[in-house]
Design a protein around this motif. Structure first.
Motif, PDB file in Angstrom:
ATOM      1  N   SER A 121      43.680  74.424  25.443  1.00 35.40           N
ATOM      2  CA  SER A 121      43.086  73.968  26.705  1.00 35.40           C
ATOM      3  C   SER A 121      43.547  72.561  27.060  1.00 35.40           C
ATOM      4  CB  SER A 121      41.560  73.997  26.620  1.00 35.40           C
ATOM      5  OG  SER A 121      41.103  75.312  26.475  1.00 35.40           O
ATOM      6  N   LYS A 151      35.416  70.152  31.494  1.00 40.45           N
ATOM      7  CA  LYS A 151      34.468  70.742  30.552  1.00 40.45           C
ATOM      8  C   LYS A 151      35.220  71.847  29.823  1.00 40.45           C
ATOM      9  CE  LYS A 151      30.105  72.928  29.904  1.00 40.45           C
ATOM     10  NZ  LYS A 151      28.790  73.183  30.396  1.00 40.45           N
ATOM     11  N   SER A 168      35.614  74.874  27.168  1.00 41.47           N
ATOM     12  CA  SER A 168      34.887  75.949  26.495  1.00 41.47           C
ATOM     13  C   SER A 168      35.827  76.527  25.433  1.00 41.47           C
ATOM     14  CB  SER A 168      34.494  77.026  27.508  1.00 41.47           C
ATOM     15  OG  SER A 168      33.835  78.076  26.865  1.00 41.47           O
ATOM     16  N   TYR A 169      35.397  76.472  24.192  1.00 42.59           N
ATOM     17  CA  TYR A 169      36.290  76.913  23.116  1.00 42.59           C
ATOM     18  C   TYR A 169      35.480  77.405  21.929  1.00 42.59           C
ATOM     19  CZ  TYR A 169      35.070  72.345  21.232  1.00 42.59           C
ATOM     20  OH  TYR A 169      34.370  71.270  20.764  1.00 42.59           O
ATOM     21  N   THR A 170      36.131  78.199  21.107  1.00 42.61           N
ATOM     22  CA  THR A 170      35.515  78.706  19.888  1.00 42.61           C
ATOM     23  C   THR A 170      36.145  78.061  18.660  1.00 42.61           C
ATOM     24  OG1 THR A 170      35.132  80.800  20.990  1.00 42.61           O
ATOM     25  CG2 THR A 170      34.934  80.812  18.610  1.00 42.61           C
TER      26      THR A 170
END
Length: 65
Positions: A28, A16, A18-20
């Motif tokens: 990642s 999973k 999580s990134y902006t």
């Protein structure tokens, strides 16, 4: 190690992320590939004006958007 396209997909789907930004996601994915010993090249040129984010051994190209 050399992985098939389904194996690469299985590896990526098992995380999973999580990134902006796109750059965050690429970083990642790079960490996951290193952890799993997936051979790859970043920002691989395919032609004068064409490059992809990842070229995985066995000719698998991955473009992140």
């Amino acid at each position: 190690m050399t992985f098939t396209a389904p194996q690469v997909m299985e590896i990526l789907e098992s995380y999973k992320f999580s990134y902006t930004t796109e750059a965050d996601l690429q970083a990642s994915i790079e960490r996951v590939f290193k952890e799993k010993q997936v051979e790859f090249q970043r920002e691989c040129r395919l032609g004068d004006d064409l490059r992809i984010d990842f070229l995985v051994a066995d000719g698998i190209g991955i473009e992140i958007k």
